[in-house]
Design an enzyme around this catalytic site. Structure first.
Site, PDB file in Angstrom:
ATOM      1  N   ASP A 177     -18.382  94.865   9.161  1.00 31.90           N
ATOM      2  CA  ASP A 177     -17.132  94.592   9.861  1.00 31.90           C
ATOM      3  C   ASP A 177     -17.295  94.776  11.371  1.00 31.90           C
ATOM      4  OD1 ASP A 177     -14.111  94.319   9.634  1.00 31.90           O
ATOM      5  OD2 ASP A 177     -14.250  96.246  10.655  1.00 31.90           O
TER       6      ASP A 177
ATOM      7  N   GLU B 172     -19.860  90.128  10.418  1.00 28.65           N
ATOM      8  CA  GLU B 172     -18.594  89.594  10.888  1.00 28.65           C
ATOM      9  C   GLU B 172     -18.639  89.613  12.409  1.00 28.65           C
ATOM     10  OE1 GLU B 172     -13.818  90.075  11.294  1.00 28.65           O
ATOM     11  OE2 GLU B 172     -15.121  91.784  11.501  1.00 28.65           O
TER      12      GLU B 172
HETATM   13  C1  GLC Z   1     -12.075  92.980  10.881  1.00 30.13           C
HETATM   14  C2  GLC Z   1     -11.244  92.795   9.625  1.00 30.13           C
HETATM   15  C3  GLC Z   1      -9.785  93.039   9.939  1.00 30.13           C
HETATM   16  C4  GLC Z   1      -9.629  94.429  10.509  1.00 30.13           C
HETATM   17  C5  GLC Z   1     -10.559  94.639  11.707  1.00 30.13           C
HETATM   18  C6  GLC Z   1     -10.593  96.065  12.141  1.00 30.13           C
HETATM   19  O1  GLC Z   1     -11.808  92.015  11.817  1.00 30.13           O
HETATM   20  O2  GLC Z   1     -11.455  91.522   9.094  1.00 30.13           O
HETATM   21  O3  GLC Z   1      -8.982  92.855   8.809  1.00 30.13           O
HETATM   22  O4  GLC Z   1      -8.302  94.633  10.899  1.00 30.13           O
HETATM   23  O5  GLC Z   1     -11.874  94.269  11.401  1.00 30.13           O
HETATM   24  O6  GLC Z   1     -11.303  96.837  11.208  1.00 30.13           O
END
Ligand code: GLC
Length: 544
Positions: A202, A244
């Protein structure tokens, strides 16, 4: 389960929130026991991996992305034993499991942060990023623009500021501290050793901060990833790391390194351009971004998607493109959130089956491993009147009965109201009713997934874009070894004809993959195809 270490290259991934899938104990929220009971549904759908949103102990102020304990299960979702059982049952059905590794930040309720803030001299102090002024790292943008005014928050306990890229209750960990990296490695080991197959990393661009930079994609951040990858490779085999990184293709490319960082990364810039192309009825946005997408190492793979649990993010488009997307897809103010649109696929496509099929047909045939968002396979709707991103996280609609078959609790007890409007409501849109018909969206999605998985070309092959004069038609050839698949898609709302230059495959016979029917052989003349509104074809090119 196949033991291929490159399994993720052929995967069809299903993203699901354990809370929203099935409530077996009747308390109003889903849990691992419920999800386990629905594994047959996922196996039958044909997906090959399940990506789970965070399920760890958490105050749930960011739906679990605010973790208070990395080594356990949120009590509302069950126990570690329930998780182990789920994992075993998933594996027994050939389904791999991908979990969340939220490594950039923790919850402010995490004992690490509680210790760190307790005094300036606490040994954990340096696990987070502190400052006496809110003026450092000024060039870092704010991500949650609708809720946060600064990336610094005041801590009244230790009377200083702490750094956070997301909500102010999510302090960023300090990756300059080797102890933090060790702790995160312990977390990875714990879950990988249990049998988890992959992890989504993440918010990975933001691990390290440096003055005078955007604090994104820094060389030091890549160094952290290389180190973690090396450790994963040394201790495990067949594991997958998915980045991500909501960044431009050239910046995302860095997260693959030389095949020594992440195995996969989401293709964020492609996603909004698929929506733009279908609205503009023109292939240009898709072609442009594919042409700007760099080659990646052979062991790596893009993760492609249409929708997920967040808003449809418009960070990777120009200002004009964003205005266009808002005008076309978010006329209601409430549909907008941060730099994006909080809607599901079906409402974005105005419920039009043809467009929903076309978007999925592209998703499943473009380079990368496709990721489906739970509920989109039956065309579920959303609820923009719920706060934050909760409107795309409502309970799965299993049938037309009590609470959509999701839970036996009182409706008022559910973690979220069920979609109940006449168009997308559970009486109209649910698994049970769509199972009955061969031509329901669900049945069609199953066929699409089965076809996608019938060959490795889509997951592993090269792509060559064709350039028919009719720019409303997108056409490409996917190829691997001696196999060729021709994809032709009409992005417009009207019937179109396109002439394709297929002379290189002269003599081959296009076989339409859904029906298995033969089309006229390819000769010297331009190959003429006619397509109805939003229609697409997948052809196997068979040499005689
Ligand atoms: C990522 C997740 C999102 C979350 C963010 C902070 O972007 O997809 O849902 O709020 O991280 O952890």
């Amino acid at each position: 389960m196949e033991s291929d270490a490159l399994w993720y290259k052929d995967a069809v991934i299903y993203e699901v929130h354990v809370r929203g899938f099935y409530d077996a104990d009747g308390d109003g929220a889903g849990e691992f026991r419920g999800l386990t009971l629905k594994l047959d549904y996922l196996a039958d759908l044909g997906v090959s991996a399940i990506w789970l949103l965070p399920f760890y102990p958490s105050p749930l102020r960011d739906d679990g992305y605010d973790i208070a304990d990395y080594g356990n299960i949120h009590q509302a979702y069950g126990t570690l034993d329930d998780f182990r059982m789920f994992l075993e049952e998933a594996h027994r059905r050939g389904l791999r499991v991908i979990t969340e590794l939220v490594l950039n930040h923790t919850s402010d309720q995490h004992p690490w942060f509680q210790e760190a803030r307790s005094s300036r001299t606490n040994p954990r102090r340096d696990w987070y990023v502190w400052s006496d002024t809110p003026d450092r790292y000024k060039q870092a943008r704010i991500i949650f623009t609708d809720t946060e005014l600064s990336n610094w928050a005041w801590d009244p306990v230790s009377k200083s500021y702490y750094w956070h890229r997301f909500f102010n209750h999510q302090p960023d960990l300090n990756y300059d501290n080797p102890a933090v990296r060790e702790a995160m490695w312990e977390v990875m080991k714990f879950w990988f050793a249990m049998g988890v197959d992959g992890m989504r990393l993440d918010a990975v661009p933001y691990l390290v901060e440096r003055e005078g930079t955007s604090c994104e994609n820094l060389a030091e951040t890549h160094e952290v990833l290389r180190d973690l990858r090396q450790r994963v490779d040394a201790e495990f085999s067949g594991k997958m790391l998915l980045a991500e990184a909501n960044q431009w293709p050239r910046d995302v490319r860095e997260y693959f390194g030389n095949g020594d960082q992440c195995h996969m990364a989401f293709h964020f810039p492609l996603m909004p351009r698929m929506f733009m192309a279908i609205k503009l009825e023109d292939r240009k946005p898709i072609v442009d971004i594919l042409e700007r997408t760099p080659e990646i190492p052979a062991s790596c793979q893009w993760g492609t998607f249409l929708r997920n649990h967040d808003e449809l993010t418009l960070e990777m488009v120009t200002d004009e493109e964003r205005d266009y997307m808002y005008d076309e897809f978010a006329r209601e103010r409430r549909a907008k959130l941060n730099l994006g649109i909080r809607r599901r696929l079906a409402p974005l496509m105005e419920g039009d089956r043809r467009r929903i099929e076309l978007m999925n047909g592209l998703l499943m045939s473009l380079p990368g491993s496709p990721i489906l968002y739970y509920g989109d396979e039956i065309g579920m709707g959303d609820n923009i009147y719920l706060g934050d991103r909760n409107g795309v996280r409502t309970p799965m609609q299993w049938n037309g009965g009590w609470n959509a078959g999701f839970s036996s609790a009182d409706p008022e007890q559910l973690y979220s109201p069920i979609i109940s409007n006449p168009i997308y409501g559970y009486q109209a849109v649910n698994v049970e009713s769509q199972r009955r018909f061969d031509h329901s969206l669900l049945s069609w999605m199953k066929r699409l997934i089965r076809l996608r998985k019938s060959t490795r070309v889509f997951g592993r092959g090269a792509i060559e874009l064709l350039a028919p004069e009719n720019h409303r038609v997108l056409a490409y050839v996917r190829s691997l070894g001696s196999e060729r698949i021709l994809v032709v898609a009409n992005l417009s709302s009207q019937a179109q004809a396109a002439e394709l230059d297929l002379r290189r495959w002269k003599g081959a016979i296009p076989i339409e993959m859904f029906g298995g029917n033969l089309f006229p052989p390819i000769g010297d003349a331009p190959y003429l195809l006619t397509l109805g509104p939003y229609q697409f074809y997948w052809f196997r090119l068979r040499r005689l």
